[in-house]
Design a protein around this motif. Sequence first.
Motif, PDB file in Angstrom:
ATOM      1  N   PRO A   1      -1.662   0.564   8.398  1.00  0.00           N
ATOM      2  CA  PRO A   1      -0.914   0.139   7.215  1.00  0.00           C
ATOM      3  C   PRO A   1      -0.678   1.317   6.270  1.00  0.00           C
ATOM      4  O   PRO A   1      -1.347   2.363   6.366  1.00  0.00           O
ATOM      5  CB  PRO A   1      -1.834  -0.909   6.578  1.00  0.00           C
ATOM      6  N   GLU A   2       0.253   1.152   5.364  1.00  0.00           N
ATOM      7  CA  GLU A   2       0.563   2.225   4.426  1.00  0.00           C
ATOM      8  C   GLU A   2      -0.631   2.489   3.517  1.00  0.00           C
ATOM      9  O   GLU A   2      -1.396   1.574   3.188  1.00  0.00           O
ATOM     10  CB  GLU A   2       1.790   1.864   3.594  1.00  0.00           C
ATOM     11  N   PRO A   3      -0.814   3.742   3.075  1.00  0.00           N
ATOM     12  CA  PRO A   3      -1.965   4.076   2.227  1.00  0.00           C
ATOM     13  C   PRO A   3      -2.096   3.188   0.992  1.00  0.00           C
ATOM     14  O   PRO A   3      -3.212   2.824   0.610  1.00  0.00           O
ATOM     15  CB  PRO A   3      -1.692   5.537   1.845  1.00  0.00           C
ATOM     16  N   SER A   4      -0.973   2.819   0.369  1.00  0.00           N
ATOM     17  CA  SER A   4      -1.049   1.967  -0.821  1.00  0.00           C
ATOM     18  C   SER A   4      -1.636   0.600  -0.500  1.00  0.00           C
ATOM     19  O   SER A   4      -2.375   0.014  -1.306  1.00  0.00           O
ATOM     20  CB  SER A   4       0.337   1.810  -1.447  1.00  0.00           C
ATOM     21  N   GLU A   5      -1.323   0.072   0.703  1.00  0.00           N
ATOM     22  CA  GLU A   5      -1.859  -1.222   1.112  1.00  0.00           C
ATOM     23  C   GLU A   5      -3.351  -1.124   1.400  1.00  0.00           C
ATOM     24  O   GLU A   5      -4.130  -2.005   1.026  1.00  0.00           O
ATOM     25  CB  GLU A   5      -1.107  -1.722   2.341  1.00  0.00           C
ATOM     26  N   ILE A   6      -3.761  -0.046   2.058  1.00  0.00           N
ATOM     27  CA  ILE A   6      -5.179   0.158   2.334  1.00  0.00           C
ATOM     28  C   ILE A   6      -5.943   0.338   1.029  1.00  0.00           C
ATOM     29  O   ILE A   6      -7.037  -0.220   0.843  1.00  0.00           O
ATOM     30  CB  ILE A   6      -5.383   1.374   3.251  1.00  0.00           C
ATOM     31  N   PHE A   7      -5.383   1.104   0.125  1.00  0.00           N
ATOM     32  CA  PHE A   7      -5.999   1.357  -1.181  1.00  0.00           C
ATOM     33  C   PHE A   7      -6.303   0.047  -1.900  1.00  0.00           C
ATOM     34  O   PHE A   7      -7.432  -0.203  -2.340  1.00  0.00           O
ATOM     35  CB  PHE A   7      -5.063   2.235  -2.003  1.00  0.00           C
ATOM     36  N   ALA A   8      -5.295  -0.831  -2.008  1.00  0.00           N
ATOM     37  CA  ALA A   8      -5.474  -2.096  -2.722  1.00  0.00           C
ATOM     38  C   ALA A   8      -6.473  -3.002  -2.008  1.00  0.00           C
ATOM     39  O   ALA A   8      -7.344  -3.616  -2.634  1.00  0.00           O
ATOM     40  CB  ALA A   8      -4.126  -2.800  -2.869  1.00  0.00           C
ATOM     41  N   ALA A   9      -6.357  -3.086  -0.676  1.00  0.00           N
ATOM     42  CA  ALA A   9      -7.245  -3.975   0.076  1.00  0.00           C
ATOM     43  C   ALA A   9      -8.683  -3.470   0.063  1.00  0.00           C
ATOM     44  O   ALA A   9      -9.630  -4.267  -0.004  1.00  0.00           O
ATOM     45  CB  ALA A   9      -6.746  -4.104   1.513  1.00  0.00           C
TER      46      ALA A   9
END
Length: 414
Positions: A160-168
């Motif tokens: 997944p995109e870094p922003s999605e991993i960051f939030a999750a």
Amino acid sequence: MRIVLGVGGGIAAYKSASLLRLFTEAGHTVQVVPTEASTRFVGIATWEALSGHPVSTSVFDAVDTVNHVRLGHEADLIVVAPATADLLARAAAGLASDLLTNTLLMARGPVFFAPAMHTEMWNHPATQANVAALRSRGAVVMEPASGRLTGKDSGPGRLPEPSEIFAAALAAAAPVGAAAGRLAGKTVTVTAGGTREPLDPVRFLGNRSSGKQGAAVAEAALAEGARVRLIAAHMEVPVPAGAELVQVETALELRVAVHQAAAETDILVMAAAVADFRPGELAENKIKKRDDGADPVITLVRNPDILAEAVQRRAELGSGPALIVGFAAETGDGTSSVLEYGRRKLERKGCDLLVLNQVGRSLVFGQDTTEVRILSPQDAPGTEPIAVAGTKAEIARHILDRIADELDAPLPSH
């Protein structure tokens, strides 16, 4: 927060550099622990430059600080991205063959894996068993994205995109920092995706909903410290890591799931695109083209109004969600505007808030951006709510802010 960022040996390792930057810019202290194989894709010098800390793959470095024990003990969160099939297998087996797997064994805080591998590897029974084992021990394993992989193939297995991993990942760490979340201690139930109403064994009536907005709302609620239950119909996006998943297909299945969840839900967000109608009869066999050229006649029946029912049940029982939020996907016509239709729907449904947006072939459904207005029965007559535009993640945060504001204010008696 002290974060250990583990990096597995896959080509997607380059994305973790952006993930590292997101963590550090958010004020977190990050110690990168790559596997030896991963340094063939991204070198140690890159990790040291971006993190500001020495980086090693070996348990024999910094022995005086007992590094292989200290890192896991001190970490508030361990994030492994990318988590390859090999790394998941070693973690599930409890092996300690390098600094990263030693650190995972010593973890005291939340552990989060973002897998990345070829589709066949992800779907292999061995990998699925390893994922199930890790989840059963309390680790959060994010579902991989679906898309172009290494080479010409594509499918589930993409990081997944870094922003999605960051939030999750931050949502997975909610037990550590949940006190800062405005919804800490609350249970949020979100419906998402489009229902599919079967016509015969191979066909169905559906809609264009991707589930992106509902998933974004669930993710935003997790970030605010809430316990999140996601009742998901057909979705084209992964389920946010940390959310409890209830899978449904039809409107009637969604109705049952919502009624069951309502008793233990503080906030109900009805973001699913529920079919208004379903076929009156389900054909046992595939409907064939007739030799005489006659067209089939399909009789539709109305589906229940799940949102209105939830409001009514709350009133009848005197209990249930403190806040019920509806969504309205509207198209204007020569008779009324989108806003006028939205106001009438708010009155008809009786919910506490209504998120209104205009839909169409190139609007909202499947898109990454949207524009919404949030309507409330408490709006002064003649006022027009401000339209807010942005990505669906940004809109989700806007919705959650409004929900938290409503909970902070005295709520009307139901």
